[in-house]
Structures are given as structure tokens and as C-alpha cells.
Design an enzyme around this catalytic site. Structure first.
Site, mmCIF file in Angstrom:
data_model
loop_
_atom_site.group_PDB
_atom_site.id
_atom_site.type_symbol
_atom_site.label_atom_id
_atom_site.label_comp_id
_atom_site.label_asym_id
_atom_site.label_seq_id
_atom_site.Cartn_x
_atom_site.Cartn_y
_atom_site.Cartn_z
ATOM 1 N N HIS A 125 0.734 -1.349 0.286
ATOM 2 C CA HIS A 125 -0.044 -0.023 0.144
ATOM 3 C C HIS A 125 0.585 1.231 -0.010
ATOM 4 O O HIS A 125 1.938 1.333 0.731
ATOM 5 C CB HIS A 125 -0.858 -0.010 1.303
ATOM 6 C CG HIS A 125 -1.958 -0.720 1.246
ATOM 7 N ND1 HIS A 125 -3.209 -0.484 0.467
ATOM 8 C CD2 HIS A 125 -2.475 -2.214 1.852
ATOM 9 C CE1 HIS A 125 -4.134 -1.361 0.444
ATOM 10 N NE2 HIS A 125 -3.558 -2.373 1.365
ATOM 11 N N ARG A 191 18.279 -12.642 8.238
ATOM 12 C CA ARG A 191 19.842 -12.492 8.251
ATOM 13 C C ARG A 191 20.345 -13.632 7.567
ATOM 14 O O ARG A 191 20.166 -14.852 7.805
ATOM 15 C CB ARG A 191 20.291 -11.658 9.136
ATOM 16 C CG ARG A 191 19.906 -10.331 9.419
ATOM 17 C CD ARG A 191 20.757 -9.834 10.765
ATOM 18 N NE ARG A 191 20.535 -8.492 11.058
ATOM 19 C CZ ARG A 191 19.503 -7.891 11.639
ATOM 20 N NH1 ARG A 191 18.630 -8.489 12.213
ATOM 21 N NH2 ARG A 191 19.272 -6.677 11.710
#
Length: 574
Positions: A125, A191
Site C-alpha cells: 500500500h 539475515r
């Protein structure tokens, strides 16, 4: 009395079986009855949108599948209570396990496993502060997942992310950035944990082996290109001029592309004329009054009020003819008056009025041509002083106008994304900062913006790449990586693993585009000569291959290094 045929008392209930297959769809192919297979075929036929389902696939009846486009590869399934909207494309042997969400634009490679309750959110959005979010438009860059990827349960992958081949994403991870090939990643945000190949002899050894193999591939490619270069040049020679490809009109750029290709691959001038004849023909094209080179058969372009043209092929000929002559050991005999005669105040006024808001690509191209003209003019003693002063004004204006958030000039647009800005950045910095050896401002932010653009499926989706768009990402990444002290193929630079992953994918795809005896096509899109092999596509992709290979630390295997328009080093003296 009901005389309808009843199933045997010990027969399994069909609804129970369907529920079982919905949750365990891998059992369907071996255990389903003919009635259940017919029901599944009808289920697949009833899917909405533009849908095509491969062989031995299963789409759970309890799954909410409302696609705009669906391409489900062979031996793939969508399991119980999955929620699928938008455009989903998969290779073979892909699985969306129970309660998976796949929305927006999603592309899966071959052999991809998506764990239960995982969300692939290929849309977003807008959230500008001037109106409520529910009133704002959706955006979508899409999600791309490579081959042989396992994504665990309860993972979230956000819009714009690319996950490379052979990756493993741990349960519960939130993936917000690209994940290079062979990475094991986990956490929020996700990560890198390790290289998936470590257990087989260590990450470093795996990377060395990959580099050796990649170097062999590049060496074979370069040998092929060198062996075919003379024939490719001859194919575009009409007996008097060079054309981009057979059947097209001769152009100045085609002659220059031929010179660049011959220099790269043959270390000589093109064989259709000797070196002196090439020089004589190119020099003769320069207009003595303006110093510009018009297109064959055309008059010099009209000058703007400050004496330099605003558009047209003569702008690019400042680059192509100048560098072709440079490769042949010569130079433009006349200074380019629109640059040498322009005052600093005229230049600043022109810069202020370039179309930065909606045409940053064109603005960058103008600066590339103007700055390259200034570079050639430095070789003419009667224009050196004037040129040096306006060059100082150019760099001063650019350094104070660069956006500190992106390191670039211009604004993205809702319709084209960052295309104008990134492609304009390449042209602008090629002619100015790179050509004169001046460091670019905010290089980390440039890398961020370029990598974000490189995820845009409109320009980097499968089959959509062209030479301009790939070059205009590869060169800024190369330029900024070197400025930040990174080394090709290593993990010691800013976002180097992501850069390496992108370069690896693009290089692999680029090498497949070579067409035997014809070279490279430019690629799709209105900005170039099209997908058919020709001199422009061949010259550009040869330079791109070098840049991508150098980002991976393998360019030495090619045995060539661009020295013309797309040279990596500063141009030095004219």
C-alpha cells in the site's frame, strides 16, 4: 425404499478423502479414485482468471484461488486453505502447503517448497500522509523465488524481494531484502546465517569452485565471440556502410559499434576498411561549423538558444564517434562549439530547465553528451580554458542538487517507477563523474536505489530485460562498489552479497542470449533496435558481460576490457 446404488459399507467417505488430499496433496496421484480425479479436473477447469495447470497437479477444493493469472507447473500443488490472488507463476515440482498466502505478482522457479502458514505478499500500500491508507493505491514490484528453494513455515516475504537459487529460509523469518543464491537465512528481519554449501567443504571453497567454473564458462564465451566477430561485422556491411543488421538503414552509430566490437574482440579495426579509411570516413562526418556529427544524409540539428542541441542522434554521436576515433588512434578535428562557447551561467540555466521531474533519462543523456563534448574539447588548445570553467560549474551544480536519500537526480513516477531516474543516472554519471574520475555523491544510497529498481518485474522480469536497463544498473553498481572499496566477488563491500547475487543471475541469463554467427540482440522495449541480433546489441551486451563478470571477480577470464563508450576507467586525456 431407496433403490439408488449405495457405496459398500466399508468404503471411505469421499468428503473425508478430499479433506485428506487437500491437506496431503502428494498422496493424490497414487491414491485417488477415478471419481476423485474427475472432480479434480473439474476443479482446475473452474479456476478463474487466465489459468493453466500442468500435469499431475492438485488444487485443494478448500483453497481460495482467485487468480488474475495462474501458471502451475507440472507436479505442483496448492494445498488446503491456501489463499492465492493476483499473478502466480511456478516451475515444476512446486508446493504451496496448507494456509499459504500468495498475493500480488509471484514467480517461483523449479522445486520450490513453501511451508504452511507462510505469506508471499507481492504487493503493498502507498502510505503518504495526506490521506487515509485505505484510500491510497496499491503498488506491486512482485516477488521472485529461484530454483531449489525451501521456505519454512510462518515466513513472511514482502513485495520487491528476490530469493536466489538453492536458498533455505528458516521458520518465522521476515524477508525484507534480496537473498543471494545458496544462502541459509533466518530471523526478523531475515539475515544470512551461512552458505548452504558449507557442510560440503566450506563456503570459501564452494565460492572458489563456483568462480573457477564461472571463469571457464566466460572463457568459452569469449573464445566463441572472438571466432565469430569478423563474420558478424561482415554481415552488417552493405558494401559501402555499416547497418545495425542486414536489411536496416546505415547509421553513424552502426559504424562506431563496428569499431568498438572489433577493438574488444579482435584488437584491430573492422576488416571492411583499413584503419586510415575508417578514420577518414568518421572525421568527414563532423560539421565544421558546429563540431557535431549529424546522422547520415541529414543536416546538423538545430541549436537551442545556448548553442547546444536538445535532442537527436547528434547528441549520442558526440560519444560514439569520439570514442570510435579514439580507439582508432585519432580524434575529432574540430571542437564542439555548443560546449566551448557556452558560459557557466548559460550552462546553469540549461541544467535548471532540463526535464528532471518527468524525463530524468533525457536530462541525464543531455549531460552525458555535453560533458563528453567538454572532454573532447580539452584536446583543443583554443577551447581548454572555456571548457574547464564550465566543467567546474557543471560539477558544482550536480553535487549540490543530488538527492541525499538516493544519490540521484530526478524523481520516480507512479507509472515508470525508478526507470527514468536510474537510467538517467547512468548516462549522467558516465559522461561526468565516471569519465572525469570524480567520486559520485552518496554512493551507499545509490546502491540502495539501484537494487530497489533492479527488483522491478516490469524491467527485470523473465524475458523483459534489455541492454539499456541492465547496463544502467550494472554500471552504477560497479562504479559505487569501486568507490566504496569493494572487490569483485567478495563480501567486503556495502550490500556486496546482494550485488553479487544480482550480477550472477544477470550474467547467466546474458550468456544464453548470444546467437551463433549473429551476436546479441538489444532486447525488448521501445528504447532500442529490438530483439534481433545486431551491432548495437552486440556492443552493449559485450560491455555488460564484462561489468557483470567484474562484479563477480571473473572478468579476467574474458580476455577483453571495454575501452570505448562503456569503458570502466576514467577517460583521461583526449
Amino acid at each position: 425404499m431407496d433403490h439408488r446404488q449405495q457405496p459398500p459399507a466399508d468404503a471411505p467417505d469421499q468428503s473425508d478423502q478430499s479433506d485428506r488430499f487437500d491437506h496431503c496433496p502428494w498422496l493424490f496421484e497414487k491414491e485417488a479414485t477415478e471419481v476423485q480425479r474427475a472432480a479434480q479436473r473439474e476443479r482446475q477447469r473452474s479456476l478463474g482468471g487466465d489459468s493453466a495447470v500442468g500435469e499431475r497437479c492438485y488444487v485443494a477444493g478448500s483453497a481460495a484461488v482467485f487468480p488474475g493469472l495462474l501458471r502451475l507447473g507440472d507436479d505442483s500443488y496448492i494445498a488446503a486453505h491456501a489463499y492465492v490472488t493476483g499473478d502466480l507463476t511456478t516451475g515444476t515440482d512446486c508446493t504451496l502447503n496448507p494456509f499459504t498466502v500468495a498475493r500480488g505478482t509471484i514467480s517461483l522457479g523449479t522445486g520450490v517448497r513453501i511451508g504452511a502458514h507462510t505469506s508471499l505478499l507481492g504487493f503493498n500500500h502507498s502510505m503518504a500522509p495526506d490521506q487515509p491508507i485505505f484510500r491510497q493505491p496499491q503498488t506491486s514490484r512482485g516477488i521472485t523465488i529461484g530454483d531449489d528453494v525451501w521456505i519454512g513455515s510462518h515466513v513472511v516475504v514482502v513485495d520487491g524481494v528476490t530469493i536466489g537459487d538453492h536458498c533455505v529460509i528458516g521458520a518465522g523469518a521476515v524477508v525484507t531484502k534480496d537473498v543471494p543464491a545458496w544462502t541459509v537465512a533466518a530471523g526478523n528481519p531475515a539475515r544470512r546465517i551461512r552458505d548452504r554449501r558449507e557442510a560440503g567443504g566450506g563456503e570459501a571453497e564452494g565460492r572458489r569452485a563456483e568462480s573457477r567454473a564461472g571463469g571457464d564458462v566466460l572463457a568459452r564465451f569469449a573464445d566463441t565471440a572472438r571466432a565469430q566477430a569478423a563474420d558478424i561485422l561482415a554481415l552488417s556491411w552493405d558494401g559501402d556502410h555499416y547497418t545495425d543488421r542486414p536489411g536496416t538503414a546505415p547509421t553513424v552509430r552502426s559504424h562506431c559499434d563496428a569499431v568498438e566490437i572489433a577493438d574488444l574482440l579482435l584488437a584491430s579495426a573492422p576488416g571492411q576498411m583499413d584503419r586510415a579509411e575508417h578514420i577518414e570516413r568518421l572525421v568527414s562526418l563532423q560539421d565544421r561549423e558546429t563540431g557535431l556529427v549529424p546522422e547520415l544524409g541529414e543536416r546538423p540539428p538545430p541549436m537551442d538558444t545556448d548553442g547546444f542541441p536538445g535532442e537527436g542522434p547528434a547528441l549520442y554521436h558526440v560519444l560514439s564517434v569520439g570514442y570510435a576515433l579514439n580507439l582508432l588512434g585519432a580524434s575529432l578535428p574540430q571542437p564542439i562549439r555548443g560546449t566551448s562557447d557556452m558560459t557557466a551561467s548559460q550552462l546553469i540555466a540549461r541544467l535548471e530547465h532540463l526535464p528532471w521531474r518527468d524525463g530524468a533519462w533525457g536530462a541525464g543523456a543531455w549531460i552525458d553528451s555535453w560533458a563528453t563534448a567538454a572532454h573532447w574539447n580539452l584536446g583543443h588548445p583554443d577551447t581548454t580554458g572555456l571548457t574547464a570553467g564550465t566543467l567546474e560549474a557543471l560539477f558544482g551544480w550536480l553535487l549540490t542538487r543530488a538527492d541525499p536519500w538516493t544519490g540521484m537526480w530526478g524523481s520516480p513516477s507512479p507509472t515508470a517507477g525508478r526507470l527514468q531516474v536510474v537510467n538517467g543516472y547512468y548516462r549522467l554519471t558516465r559522461g561526468s563523474f565516471a569519465q572525469f574520475g570524480v567520486p559520485v555523491p552518496h554512493p551507499e544510497r545509490v546502491v540502495d536505489a539501484v537494487l530497489d529498481h533492479a527488483r522491478d518485474p516490469r524491467y527485470f522480469g523473465a524475458g523483459r530485460e534489455n541492454a539499456c536497463n541492465v547496463l544502467d544498473v550494472a554500471h552504477p553498481l560497479w562504479l559505487c562498489t569501486r568507490q566504496l572499496g569493494g572487490r569483485g566477488g567478495s563480501d567486503d563491500g556495502y550490500r556486496s552479497a546482494e550485488i553479487r547475487g544480482w550480477a550472477e543471475r544477470q550474467l547467466t541469463a546474458a550468456l544464453t542470449r548470444w546467437q551463433e554467427g549473429r551476436g546479441f540482440g538489444f532486447g525488448p522495449g521501445a528504447a532500442g533496435p529490438g530483439p534481433e541480433p545486431g551491432l548495437q546489441g552486440t556492443e552493449m551486451w559485450l560491455a555488460i558481460v564484462w561489468l557483470l563478470a567484474d562484479l563477480l571477480g571473473r572478468s579476467d577470464a574474458l580476455g577483453y576490457r571495454p575501452r570505448g563508450v562503456h569503458r570502466p576507467e576514467p577517460a583521461g586525456g583526449a
